[in-house]
Write an enzyme that holds these catalytic residues in place. Structure first.
Site, short mmCIF file in Angstrom:
data_model
loop_
_atom_site.label_atom_id
_atom_site.label_comp_id
_atom_site.label_asym_id
_atom_site.label_seq_id
_atom_site.Cartn_x
_atom_site.Cartn_y
_atom_site.Cartn_z
N GLY A 1 -3.66 -14.88 3.75
CA GLY A 1 -3.12 -15.83 2.78
C GLY A 1 -4.04 -17.01 2.51
N ASP B 1 -5.50 -16.90 -1.01
CA ASP B 1 -4.49 -17.21 -2.03
C ASP B 1 -4.24 -18.71 -2.07
OD1 ASP B 1 -4.31 -14.42 -2.17
OD2 ASP B 1 -2.64 -14.38 -0.76
N ASP C 1 2.29 -15.72 5.44
CA ASP C 1 1.21 -15.76 4.47
C ASP C 1 1.23 -17.04 3.64
OD1 ASP C 1 1.00 -13.18 5.38
OD2 ASP C 1 0.80 -12.28 3.41
N ARG D 1 3.38 1.08 0.33
CA ARG D 1 3.55 0.61 -1.04
C ARG D 1 3.26 1.69 -2.07
NH1 ARG D 1 -1.12 -3.96 -1.37
NH2 ARG D 1 0.04 -4.54 -3.24
N GLY E 1 2.65 -11.52 -0.97
CA GLY E 1 2.00 -10.88 -2.11
C GLY E 1 0.98 -11.88 -2.61
N ALA E 2 -0.24 -11.42 -2.89
CA ALA E 2 -1.31 -12.35 -3.22
C ALA E 2 -0.91 -13.28 -4.37
CB ALA E 2 -2.57 -11.57 -3.59
N GLY F 1 -14.64 -18.38 4.26
CA GLY F 1 -13.67 -18.38 5.37
C GLY F 1 -13.69 -19.70 6.10
N TYR G 1 0.15 -0.76 4.87
CA TYR G 1 1.03 -0.79 3.70
C TYR G 1 1.94 0.42 3.63
CZ TYR G 1 -2.17 -4.26 1.71
OH TYR G 1 -2.94 -5.37 1.47
#
Lengths: 314, 314, 314, 314, 314, 314
Positions: C253, C256, C292, C105, C34-35, C226, C103
């Site tokens: 990830g 984050d 992640d 979700r 999760g971010a 990136g 997802y």
């Protein structure tokens, strides 16, 4: 506020995925295990606050132990020892029924535990102190830590629980027996298999053995028969519990689970019959999967074993 | 009749299957490794008789080492030590390029090697004695074993080969440097990285370093630059070899492979250019798979790296 | 006392072990991601107290999330939602460079987060509130929670950090842009890729874009390129950081991690150049393994990337 | 000096990891197996020198066979056949109890064994020659090799052991029966299941069958009942052995283990009751893990099965 | 021309490889399952043409379902729904005997099936329409589809088969019972466990229950007792079948296999005793491996279970 | 109506999971592959109807081939040969860049293909007949089948496509060259690497080679340069295509993918530049995952490679 305090050595665990001689095992899973932290996890799963104290190395395995126990809701006091590595266990299965465990724990961080690593105030504030007879076999300082912890607990009126957990790799039956006989008088709850009980007292038959052990001090004597169930002698009353029927995958950890179940129900004030049943159910869950503690039950799980036919939950 | 004798500690090896911190690795492969036995395997793969001597525990890991080395065609003299376990290595990869190796080798069977474990007659009958500077760092008795083996070899006119193989987990640079400086005068072939060379002698630049090392005794000085190739100083002549281009999977064992390639070609009487090329090719093969020695080449493989486009062999 | 508060949805994650179309992947690892919790872990690894708030299902995946975050040292406030399951992510790799995330979700526990789930006192006591623009895209109640949290933070003088984290599966660029433009004025630190920045403001070139974004309010604008590094505009000064060279395993990830690195160094009071370097190093570590967040660095790890040749640590 | 000589075909073995139709098995382990080399390994594990002779391809699988048998302490005479590949076995499990084995051994290296590949002097120097009735079914030259080896052994007074090992993929019951009836008169020890025994002689009941077989020549007739134990007729005396109780993982190799146990104890001069017990114990170990031979016992292991409760060895 | 038409939801399936709580499962296999497609595969394996109709997402999981069913010889009518994902099942095993299935199927493509997705002409051309009581619990449109399909079949004289397949995650016993009682009068063949039968009718004992169910309409009532076999009431005659003895690996899919076996033999015109035996054998095969349908038998396999001793087929 | 007909041998494929010598590979995945069925899958993925004809054994591997190809949407005509097994491929990787393929296909079902197995009417109804020069090397009957198929196609005006696919395990360069020179005059499209082209014609440089080949008959000559792209000579015009940049996992199948891409675009009537680009893109996808064909692209995938930065799709 913690309800149970325990301490000891927890190790990284490499578990072979297949049966056969260890040298052919090829694939291993990384996990962790330790008799006392297994108990702490078991008590936490059943809804009670448990604290585990121990030394780990300043290494990845120490971090793994800390993170996993914390994740399981145990109050972790993992002291980081910069001078010694976290101990290792290698677990194989010679056959499906012959577990083969090797240790790399000599001079490990966990074995360097000392009395000063413990927190007397914490012990006094708890309701149970749980120790195993593995710790006194690790080192002189660890043995001293056990002695002092028991002394603190007794002075404060905290119940003292001892699981014999005899490990032949660490000491001889004579050495273990000697320490156990010295110590059992200060113990309130004693967990032992029949063979372990006979390290302390001599008697024919499980019931006579339990009585001989109780005569040395413990108010509660629990004799475990593995897949055959268990017996409790408390207040002069003998109770027996039948085992649950489960498919056994790995028997390691069953005794720790049994102790956790019993102690959690004692903390919960459950009646003795239910308490012994919970101990057996916890032990049964422990053998259903490969890790030492992963399959330990929550309260809600305890009913699952009674009605296996209800298990399909889709 | 054996052509090369070597000795040292070989350990069971748990290698993580995935990159990342070791505590998240989950899956491990069981194998084995040791600098000197890697060299013995490498020499045997290239067609020469090699003997490895060492102590292993009376346990499954000792059996694994014995069986694997024998299976690889090495003449194994694995002494079984009933009082100590086989040492362990745990190998992880923090990132694809950062290997992370932990040892459980303190007081291991392998570290208890003594001079009397060696067979002077065997050493005298060989053409090369190969040692690494890991062994003297294991214990006093192991250090003494290295000293005596070198003395026997020199007296008998057997070529002495030494790979520095500096291990910071075992001793400090100062300790290593002191031992190396004492020893290098008795050595005929010296293998070192630039950083390792500087534990012994001080000089700016690889070539000056090689000359400074050669001035201390060795007839052949090999300086390794990892993925950048290698340099040899023999008879006052400097040779450089370009590296082979391969996809690196695990760099551990590359130095051992290099030594094996060089020594095998010395045994084969190859000319110096080819000998250095074989050393580099063996090193290149070593990094192409996860184990320390599994991917070492045979003679027929040595040509594979030159024409990668021909590699599809169906 | 917590230093950083964040909240959002964390999901169970099934990650394919091999590249290729997902339907051929066969073997999956269970993890979580999760971010915002990735950021919390990253900040905790770098030595600062972080709190994560979110809803999880009353199921095994919710337990996994709770245990894992707690194990990582995050202060977890995982509200158990009895009426909705924990959301899922399925992560495949179409090729080594084409990550494919699906997802499950919709109507998940995590998406049912509301403003009342948050603890205004906790936010006020922290030094940073970190949110992502994923949360407002989950549900109306989640969007309201973000709005209120930011309002609380601003009133209390707590620094507000926002990572754009655009997710096309959740809303359109127009929807995202509209919300971002409404919100950016209340934000102190903004993290975005160039493409994400252009959801908010229009400008040719990264530097002009950063200035256009800063003009809308944020004191610190971070533009991520990136594998090409990153740029920071703070106090009118533009700083650029070169990327670290690592073997990329899984890019999810990285953003984050970058935010975590930056925020941890802001909390530590590091100077701006070092802070941006830490952000890049954290991002670099994140791509080196499959999960992640598992490979996020500790302080001691930050130096590892600068000298890869030193990486063999045995 | 070798004590037992055997020869035959050993193959690379791909073993499915899961039960179900082979086409859904997905994951396979690479190993090796062959009835005669299984016996050689079993005899070596129990402390006696055994030699295995056979042809393998000049390929990786041939190398695997050579290295593994040598590693197990068998004296390997693996002739490398440049013109044919090493044979393959694919082993699946349709259900846990239905093993499904497929061969790719037609025109394999192993099937090209000839009488000239054998070493008459070696056979004469041994105490036992062990053959299986698989070899005569492989090719005309292999059949001739068996014939000659038996002739050499008989002339030299070396005990001849034959395991029927009927393979329906290789020949019909009629073909097998014809060869067996021709050969049994030259055999000293005969191993057979009841069904296999009836390929040679006809009699109601196991005991009558054993007597009918003994009447044809063999001094020792061993009738195997799988999980139900075994029977021996030697010197007119019938002995029966109860099976050990183990959890069966893979039944392949049990018969070879039985023969190995019996022959090793014959070599050791054990008394007949113990010899039959060792045969049963070896058979029991063989079924406890997936490979054909990996779990074969050493002398020290033989006691493990009698006290399973002692198996936890930590 | 198809002989059996069925429809419903088929999902991607993540199955845990080890026992224990799902959060510790780590490794998962990707597969697929759905009660009705399991039946279609089972019927196809036994030699009859079967059509499966359903909606899948326009995603990798939808492709997996389509490819796998087509590969199994089922006539697949997989409608691709661009607006909803393929549903998921996560299957764990709390213990070896306690299957734990979780769904992510709310608003899935499969649940959006409508009456217009079906092909009345196809139904009319078949000999059997098979439905499960899962479908009406998925959505109003799916319930309507079931209703219309049954109406079409009855009008055309096509036999209607219904498997109760009660799923507590989808509706309450009361809701299910109400729908079942409305529908059972239009059904020719009814498959149910005892507990499922009692959702429809009330009677003490299995036989009385079967009669009470038959009184509501079905000509054939099949009551399944899991590992204890099954009972059939047809034409007033009660038949019972003993279970086959197999090692159970995963019980999911056994009921679908039973229905497939029964319906295939009905299509084949087998006599009732054999038909019930085939149903039981198919159910027995289904539990022998992990997937829901992979181990379903072909005609030739049906004899394998009767003579397990013949199983070694090498 | 099918658009492309192809035929040949498809085999079960055991693929090693790790790099290194095959004997250390340990873990294998079961899959399947065959040059012509790879092309058929590739054409089907890109939206055109393709038929594959071949013989498979009456065994699990034959079933696997049939089910997988059918699942991929290929029209499968897999003739079941009761007298021969399905052939096998074993695929290892000596290094990441050196694929090592071994066959067990001698006398396999696939090699027993005959001209009468083909369906002339089907060939006549198609637009392309695609063959590889593997098939004529399998057996005399297979060679005859190729000859007749080409004759049927030419007579009917069906375009004939030939991929050289030279396999040194099956025939010598001289044998292959002889057959290719006899056949190339009847071919419309020729696929070859430079080395393969030189089996047929001699010319310096790729362009000269293409012209020399075109002079022998083919209207379209495609010369493949592996990771360096490809060249096409059609109607006297030379086109070159740059390669796509992808991370190569396994190069096997790239040539088949290239042919599939080219043929699919020819069927679609694409312009020559796009057609060559599609061929290259398909080849690029083929190398991104381990299987021979699993990663082949659909039309929608073709754009993925051009903008790798857009690849994160969450």
């Amino acid at each position: 506020m913690t309800e149970l305090v325990t301490f000891g050595e927890t190790m990284a665990l490499f578990a072979a995925r297949r049966t056969g001689p260890l040298r052919f095992a090829r694939d291993f899973d990384l996990g962790l295990g330790g008799a006392e932290s297994n108990v702490a996890i078991g008590v936490a799963r059943l809804g009670h606050r448990a604290t585990w104290i121990g030394r780990v190395g300043a290494d990845e395995f120490g971090d793994l132990i800390r993170a996993t126990l914390a994740g399981e809701g145990v109050d972790v006091r993992a002291l980081s020892d910069p001078d010694a590595p976290t101990g290792l266990m290698i677990k194989g299965r010679r056959t499906a029924d012959l577990i083969d465990v090797r240790y790399y724990r000599k001079d490990s961080a966990g074995s360097r535990l000392t009395a000063t690593d413990l927190d007397p105030g914490l012990i006094r504030s708890a309701r149970v102190l749980h120790v195993s007879a593995i710790t006194p076999a690790l080192s002189a300082s660890a043995r001293e830590a056990v002695r002092e912890a028991i002394a603190v607990a007794r002075t404060a009126g905290v119940m003292v629980s001892l699981d014999v957990n005899y490990r032949k790799a660490l000491w001889t039956p004579a050495e273990a027996g000697s320490w156990l006989r010295e110590t059992v008088g200060d113990v309130d709850v004693l967990f032992a298999t029949e063979a372990e009980g006979r390290l302390i007292a001599d008697a024919a038959g499980a019931e006579a053995l339990a009585k001989a052990l109780a005569a040395l001090g413990p108010k509660h004597v629990l004799v475990k028969f593995g897949a055959e169930g268990a017996m409790e002698l408390s207040g002069g009353v003998v109770r027996r519990a039948a085992p649950y029927r489960v498919t056994e995958v790995d028997s390691v950890g069953a005794g720790d689970a049994f102790a956790a179940g019993w102690l959690a129900d004692w903390l919960a004030g459950a009646d003795p019959d239910r308490r012994l049943g919970t101990a057996c159910a916890a032990g049964a869950f422990a053998v259903t999967s490969q890790g030492d503690w992963e399959s330990l039950p929550r309260r809600a799980d305890l009913t699952l074993l009674t009605h296996p036919a209800d298990g399909v939950n889709r």
